[in-house]
Design a protein around this motif. Structure first.
Motif, PDB file in Angstrom:
ATOM      1  N   LEU A   1       0.831  -1.206   0.000  1.00 19.06           N
ATOM      2  CA  LEU A   1       0.000   0.000   0.000  1.00 19.06           C
ATOM      3  C   LEU A   1       0.866   1.257   0.000  1.00 19.06           C
ATOM      4  O   LEU A   1       0.542   2.253  -0.658  1.00 19.06           O
ATOM      5  N   LEU A   2       1.956   1.209   0.747  1.00 16.27           N
ATOM      6  CA  LEU A   2       2.864   2.351   0.771  1.00 16.27           C
ATOM      7  C   LEU A   2       3.475   2.587  -0.609  1.00 16.27           C
ATOM      8  O   LEU A   2       3.576   3.735  -1.077  1.00 16.27           O
ATOM      9  N   LEU A   3       3.853   1.517  -1.278  1.00 16.47           N
ATOM     10  CA  LEU A   3       4.445   1.641  -2.606  1.00 16.47           C
ATOM     11  C   LEU A   3       3.408   2.101  -3.630  1.00 16.47           C
ATOM     12  O   LEU A   3       3.724   2.878  -4.540  1.00 16.47           O
ATOM     13  N   ALA A   4       2.170   1.623  -3.493  1.00 19.85           N
ATOM     14  CA  ALA A   4       1.119   2.075  -4.409  1.00 19.85           C
ATOM     15  C   ALA A   4       0.842   3.564  -4.239  1.00 19.85           C
ATOM     16  O   ALA A   4       0.457   4.244  -5.192  1.00 19.85           O
ATOM     17  N   ARG A   5       1.045   4.070  -3.053  1.00 18.08           N
ATOM     18  CA  ARG A   5       0.816   5.495  -2.795  1.00 18.08           C
ATOM     19  C   ARG A   5       1.910   6.356  -3.412  1.00 18.08           C
ATOM     20  O   ARG A   5       1.636   7.399  -4.018  1.00 18.08           O
ATOM     21  N   HIS A   6       3.184   5.941  -3.290  1.00 17.94           N
ATOM     22  CA  HIS A   6       4.297   6.803  -3.705  1.00 17.94           C
ATOM     23  C   HIS A   6       5.024   6.330  -4.954  1.00 17.94           C
ATOM     24  O   HIS A   6       5.730   7.131  -5.579  1.00 17.94           O
ATOM     25  N   GLY A   7       4.900   5.061  -5.306  1.00 18.79           N
ATOM     26  CA  GLY A   7       5.557   4.559  -6.504  1.00 18.79           C
ATOM     27  C   GLY A   7       7.065   4.681  -6.430  1.00 18.79           C
ATOM     28  O   GLY A   7       7.684   4.554  -5.372  1.00 18.79           O
ATOM     29  N   GLY A   8       7.674   4.942  -7.577  1.00 18.71           N
ATOM     30  CA  GLY A   8       9.121   5.047  -7.659  1.00 18.71           C
ATOM     31  C   GLY A   8       9.690   6.255  -6.954  1.00 18.71           C
ATOM     32  O   GLY A   8      10.909   6.347  -6.782  1.00 18.71           O
ATOM     33  N   ALA A   9       8.821   7.178  -6.523  1.00 18.45           N
ATOM     34  CA  ALA A   9       9.280   8.365  -5.792  1.00 18.45           C
ATOM     35  C   ALA A   9       9.369   8.114  -4.296  1.00 18.45           C
ATOM     36  O   ALA A   9       9.578   9.048  -3.522  1.00 18.45           O
TER      37      ALA A   9
END
Length: 515
Positions: free
Chosen positions: A77-85
């Motif tokens: 979920l954290l990665l889906a929120r911020h992606g590669g940034a």
């Protein structure tokens, strides 16, 4: 430093449908492996056989994922929120928002590394200082690293970079390397890489002389001889803690390689080896699920996995790993034009086949739930009534640099040719490690301190944990839980890269000394 010259880049994803199928296979495979291995956690193979025979399916009445699954959902979920940034600040803020500043569940933050991290964060220590605790070498990052490989499909180096950012709040040294190896392996498997290339991709992102790399090479060398050989080559016999990242990650990759990527065989091999069985089986399940796709998971195993119960992380309650997989495959691709987005939903377009409704024939036999909002609510997570593709808040189009790169036929051919070279290089390195490693005969190497054990002599790779000695008359020595042995790596003769304990001693006169 890691040598990347002989490691091929994984081929880029071939099609949207296959990518989604692999993403679901990776994260559902993680949850299935976690649930299968949980009852056997911290057990020896002999204890497993005495209780159940050989485990061939669920042995719990109500199988469910443990902290491994819930922390993987957290990272997804954290990665889906911020992606590669994604940045270290984002990760630290999420730990506070979703875990540290809230009431905990019955597991109270789960493993030792998570407990140490939460205690440091609550004391006001910021990352990366928050990772300076006695279990920074644990497999706590490895268990939640698969989502990074799903997001960065076909880009193992990018997956490893994101995993290191995620782990900087909670881990150091070998703990980071273990998470990077898992993320890179899943990223390669997501692109259809062979079993050998998956392991080679994991080796490419960790230092060649690290404990993690040595364990991986030994596991790969022993894989063709089966699970007993893998366990014998990797496990630190007699050491009480089973969450050592180099050991757990190598057991998982060894199980995956021994089964040649077959899902059921990979997971069951990891489960029946014992030790940190829920984590090793979860990692093996993520690798095999990404390799073979969600339909390789047996129907009865997949059907038992429901939304997370929140027994460890209450804020993750209600989220399903399949939802996270769908979020990650969507957020790793360019979003449609703004004209096609209406109030947070996405119109389906024939030019975006991955945004079509789920195909019932390709949906695994699990209870399907709709994607949640990316930010989980602390009490009652928001749900969508129908299985429509919705873009959750926070998953705005990613920077162009964070999108998967396309590949040409020439790149794919070069990757296939380099995979054979990578396999030969890994085998040669493993053979060299084997020549340097002392035989596991139970004899203490020349020059090594003698440590009394149950039989009067400890095996060569066993050392007792350090003790804390309080200065003063009549002071008693007591073990420090969770500290790795001073030299537990039988392969390279080097101590693990575990940091020194940074937590304050109970009093101003306390000091830690090795035996």
């Amino acid at each position: 430093m890691a040598s990347t010259a002989c490691i091929p880049p994984a081929p880029a994803p071939q099609d949207a449908v296959g990518l989604r199928d692999r993403a679901r296979g990776a994260l559902l495979g993680l949850a299935v492996g976690d649930a299968l291995g949980a009852p056997a956690e911290n057990m020896k193979p002999s204890e497993i056989r005495a209780r159940w025979g050989r485990i061939t399916g669920y042995v719990a009445d109500r199988p469910a994922g443990t902290d491994d699954t819930e922390y993987a959902i957290f990272s997804g979920l954290l990665l889906a929120r911020h992606g590669g940034a994604l940045t270290q600040a984002h990760v630290e803020a999420a730990w506070h928002e979703w875990i540290a500043d809230r009431e905990e569940g019955p597991f109270r933050g789960a493993g030792f590394s998570e407990r140490g991290t939460l205690e440091n964060l609550r004391r006001g220590l910021a990352a990366p200082i928050s990772a300076q605790h006695r279990h920074a070498w644990s497999d706590g990052l490895a268990m939640r690293a698969a989502p990074h490989g799903v997001f960065a499909a076909g880009r193992p180096a990018e997956a490893a970079r994101l995993a290191a950012i995620d782990g900087s709040v909670s881990h150091e040294g070998e703990g980071i390397y273990g998470g990077q190896a898992v993320a890179a392996g899943v990223a390669a498997a997501m692109a259809g890489a062979s079993t050998v290339a998956v392991v080679a991709s994991a080796l490419a992102v960790v230092p060649d002389d690290s404990w993690t790399a040595r364990c991986l090479r030994r596991a790969l060398t022993a894989a063709h001889r089966g699970e007993r050989a893998v366990r014998s080559a990797v496990v630190i016999g007699g050491y009480p803690w089973t969450d050592l990242a180099p050991e757990a990650v190598a057991l998982a990759f060894g199980a995956y390689a021994a089964a040649d990527g077959d899902f059921a065989d990979s997971v069951l091999t990891a489960v029946n080896m014992g030790r940190d069985a829920d984590t090793t089986a979860a990692v093996a399940g993520a690798l095999a699920g990404a390799t073979r796709g969600v339909h390789a998971i047996p129907a009865d195993w997949a059907g038992a996995i429901g939304p997370a119960r929140g027994s460890c992380l209450p804020t993750m309650a209600g989220h399903h790993v399949l939802e996270v997989a769908d979020l990650l495959t969507r957020s790793s691709r360019p979003a449609p034009p703004a004209s096609e987005r209406v109030q947070g939903t996405t119109k389906r377009s024939p030019r975006n086949p991955d945004r079509s409704p789920p195909d019932p024939e390709r949906t695994p036999p699990t209870t399907e739930t709709a994607p949640p909002d990316t930010e989980p609510a602390p009490r009652t997570p928001t749900r969508v009534a129908s299985d429509q593709d919705r873009v959750p808040p926070g998953t705005d189009p990613l920077p162009r640099a964070a999108r998967p790169a396309s590949s040409t036929e020439a790149e794919t051919s070069a990757a296939a040719a380099a995979a054979a070279a990578a396999a030969a290089a890994a085998a040669a390195a493993a053979a060299a490690d084997a020549e340097r490693a002392p035989r596991n005969t139970g004899r203490v190497p020349r020059g090594a301190p003698w440590v009394p054990g149950a039989a009067g002599r400890a095996p060569a790779e066993v050392a007792e944990p350090p003790v804390r000695v309080t200065r003063g008359p009549g002071a008693a020595a007591r073990p420090v839980p969770g500290r790795p042995p001073a030299d537990t790596d039988p392969g390279g003769g080097r101590p693990p890269s575990a940091p020194a304990a940074h937590a304050p001693a109970p009093d101003a006169h306390a000091a830690e000394v090795a035996p």
